[in-house]
Motif scaffolding. Structure first.
Motif, PDB file in Angstrom:
ATOM      1  N   SER A 206       0.788  -1.186   0.129  1.00  0.00           N
ATOM      2  CA  SER A 206      -0.043   0.187  -0.007  1.00  0.00           C
ATOM      3  C   SER A 206       0.690   1.137  -0.020  1.00  0.00           C
ATOM      4  CB  SER A 206      -1.112  -0.107   1.029  1.00  0.00           C
ATOM      5  OG  SER A 206      -1.569   1.327   1.456  1.00  0.00           O
ATOM      6  N   GLU A 207       1.899   1.208   0.690  1.00  0.00           N
ATOM      7  CA  GLU A 207       2.931   2.282   0.822  1.00  0.00           C
ATOM      8  C   GLU A 207       4.188   2.009   0.754  1.00  0.00           C
ATOM      9  OE1 GLU A 207       2.016   4.309   4.485  1.00  0.00           O
ATOM     10  OE2 GLU A 207      -0.337   4.608   4.184  1.00  0.00           O
ATOM     11  N   ILE A 208       5.080   2.770   0.404  1.00  0.00           N
ATOM     12  CA  ILE A 208       6.515   2.710   0.472  1.00  0.00           C
ATOM     13  C   ILE A 208       7.181   4.056   0.870  1.00  0.00           C
ATOM     14  CG2 ILE A 208       6.993   2.793  -1.853  1.00  0.00           C
ATOM     15  CD1 ILE A 208       9.274   0.966   0.489  1.00  0.00           C
ATOM     16  N   GLY A 209       7.959   4.157   1.897  1.00  0.00           N
ATOM     17  CA  GLY A 209       8.438   5.218   2.219  1.00  0.00           C
ATOM     18  C   GLY A 209       9.995   5.608   1.440  1.00  0.00           C
ATOM     19  N   ILE A 210      10.009   6.802   0.865  1.00  0.00           N
ATOM     20  CA  ILE A 210      11.118   7.587   0.248  1.00  0.00           C
ATOM     21  C   ILE A 210      11.716   8.721   0.910  1.00  0.00           C
ATOM     22  CG2 ILE A 210      11.799   8.322  -2.137  1.00  0.00           C
ATOM     23  CD1 ILE A 210      11.018   5.310  -2.091  1.00  0.00           C
ATOM     24  N   VAL A 211      12.983   8.704   1.180  1.00  0.00           N
ATOM     25  CA  VAL A 211      13.541   9.727   2.048  1.00  0.00           C
ATOM     26  C   VAL A 211      14.585  10.636   1.042  1.00  0.00           C
ATOM     27  CG1 VAL A 211      14.894  10.310   3.813  1.00  0.00           C
ATOM     28  CG2 VAL A 211      13.668   8.145   3.930  1.00  0.00           C
ATOM     29  N   ASN A 212      14.033  11.903   1.001  1.00  0.00           N
ATOM     30  CA  ASN A 212      14.644  12.742   0.261  1.00  0.00           C
ATOM     31  C   ASN A 212      14.593  14.349   0.709  1.00  0.00           C
ATOM     32  OD1 ASN A 212      13.999  15.050  -2.126  1.00  0.00           O
ATOM     33  ND2 ASN A 212      15.046  13.151  -3.200  1.00  0.00           N
ATOM     34  N   GLU A 213      15.802  15.148   0.551  1.00  0.00           N
ATOM     35  CA  GLU A 213      15.694  16.375   1.151  1.00  0.00           C
ATOM     36  C   GLU A 213      14.590  17.314   0.873  1.00  0.00           C
ATOM     37  OE1 GLU A 213      18.104  17.298   3.164  1.00  0.00           O
ATOM     38  OE2 GLU A 213      19.456  15.678   3.283  1.00  0.00           O
ATOM     39  N   ASN A 214      14.127  17.158  -0.324  1.00  0.00           N
ATOM     40  CA  ASN A 214      12.954  17.971  -0.692  1.00  0.00           C
ATOM     41  C   ASN A 214      11.636  17.155  -1.061  1.00  0.00           C
ATOM     42  OD1 ASN A 214      14.416  20.882  -0.567  1.00  0.00           O
ATOM     43  ND2 ASN A 214      15.804  19.410  -1.905  1.00  0.00           N
ATOM     44  N   PRO A 215      11.003  16.593  -0.076  1.00  0.00           N
ATOM     45  CA  PRO A 215       9.773  15.742  -0.227  1.00  0.00           C
ATOM     46  C   PRO A 215       8.794  16.524  -1.304  1.00  0.00           C
ATOM     47  CG  PRO A 215      10.233  15.697   1.912  1.00  0.00           C
ATOM     48  CD  PRO A 215      11.036  16.687   1.394  1.00  0.00           C
TER      49      PRO A 215
ATOM     50  N   GLU B 134      -0.308  12.034  -9.306  1.00  0.00           N
ATOM     51  CA  GLU B 134      -0.986  12.940  -8.538  1.00  0.00           C
ATOM     52  C   GLU B 134      -0.662  12.954  -7.035  1.00  0.00           C
ATOM     53  OE1 GLU B 134      -5.120  12.583  -9.006  1.00  0.00           O
ATOM     54  OE2 GLU B 134      -4.991  13.338 -11.303  1.00  0.00           O
ATOM     55  N   PHE B 135      -0.498  14.004  -6.343  1.00  0.00           N
ATOM     56  CA  PHE B 135      -0.550  14.122  -4.838  1.00  0.00           C
ATOM     57  C   PHE B 135      -1.599  13.618  -4.255  1.00  0.00           C
ATOM     58  CE2 PHE B 135       2.371  17.959  -5.219  1.00  0.00           C
ATOM     59  CZ  PHE B 135       3.690  17.305  -4.563  1.00  0.00           C
ATOM     60  N   PHE B 136      -1.690  12.888  -3.200  1.00  0.00           N
ATOM     61  CA  PHE B 136      -2.575  12.268  -2.346  1.00  0.00           C
ATOM     62  C   PHE B 136      -3.535  13.287  -1.857  1.00  0.00           C
ATOM     63  CE2 PHE B 136      -4.020   9.363   1.496  1.00  0.00           C
ATOM     64  CZ  PHE B 136      -5.030   8.886   0.681  1.00  0.00           C
TER      65      PHE B 136
ATOM     66  N   ASN C 136       0.013  17.782   2.107  1.00  0.00           N
ATOM     67  CA  ASN C 136       1.556  17.807   1.542  1.00  0.00           C
ATOM     68  C   ASN C 136       2.038  18.936   1.973  1.00  0.00           C
ATOM     69  OD1 ASN C 136       1.206  15.256   0.142  1.00  0.00           O
ATOM     70  ND2 ASN C 136      -0.477  16.465  -0.956  1.00  0.00           N
ATOM     71  N   SER C 137       3.633  18.959   2.302  1.00  0.00           N
ATOM     72  CA  SER C 137       4.324  19.946   2.627  1.00  0.00           C
ATOM     73  C   SER C 137       5.672  19.742   2.468  1.00  0.00           C
ATOM     74  CB  SER C 137       4.181  19.938   4.342  1.00  0.00           C
ATOM     75  OG  SER C 137       4.777  19.056   5.020  1.00  0.00           O
TER      76      SER C 137
END
Length: 217
Positions: A136-145, A159-161, A166-167
């Protein structure tokens, strides 16, 4: 959006294969000395051996929207559910109209069973490993989400959920069926005190019958 395939790392193939096959009772599709691939409903989850890997991932599985209580009972003899507060294990995501429970796999990865009540996926059968419907979900780590989300949307027609606020610190791309959870480094993975780290993750998604291969380092 559907998360068809996720590829991540582990430093112990044998223990990982045993956890997903013997504890979560999910079928093993393929196993070699360097990898193991698990069938999780309509998704596949592949672990690649990296003996130096010390980090963790966060990912979630959709379960039938009416089966969370049964899932909790099923889990009790298999894994230790993470207590949120006051001995409660269920998190209520009011804005997402969903409830979830969390636990760890053998690698320390943070796993989640989530029941999304806006999905028409209720079942009458007793909860079992067959009730694990998909990743259902996978976490992705990034400096600028937020910026990463915008890039994925522009390039791949995602598309954004719509249910998420979102921020710059936290963003979600996709829908109830499948989500990319984009977070900044060192943000604690809810509901733990484990900080997020950037890890190599390969993903194959299906969006409006289009197949997209994504790779994050």
């Amino acid at each position: 959006m559907k998360l068809q395939h996720i590829q991540i790392q582990t430093n112990n193939i044998q223990e990982t294969a045993s956890f997903y096959q013997d504890i979560l009772e999910l079928p093993t599709i393929e196993k070699t000395s360097d990898s193991v691939t698990i069938q999780a409903g309509n998704s596949t989850l592949k672990f690649i051996k990296n003996l130096q890997f010390k980090s963790i991932h966060h990912f979630a599985f959709n379960i039938p929207e009416n089966k969370l209580d049964e899932a909790i009972d099923w889990c009790k003899s298999k894994v230790e559910l993470i207590i949120i507060e006051d001995q409660k294990v269920i998190t209520n995501f009011e804005n997402w109209n969903a409830n979830a429970v969390y636990f760890y796999d053998n690698n320390g990865n943070l796993l989640e069973f989530i029941a999304r009540h806006d999905l028409n996926n209720a079942q009458t059968e007793a909860f079992s490993s067959k009730s694990i419907l998909n990743i259902s979900e996978i976490g992705i780590v990034n400096e600028n989400p937020l910026e990463l989300g915008k890039q994925l949307i522009a390039k791949h027609g995602l598309e954004f959920f719509s249910k998420n606020a979102n921020s710059d610190f936290f963003a979600a791309v996709g829908d109830d069926e499948g989500l990319l959870i984009l977070v900044q480094p060192n943000r604690n993975w809810y509901p733990t005190l484990t900080p997020s780290e950037n890890n190599k993750t390969d993903i194959r998604i299906e969006n409006d019958k289009n197949h997209v291969e994504l790779s994050f380092d």
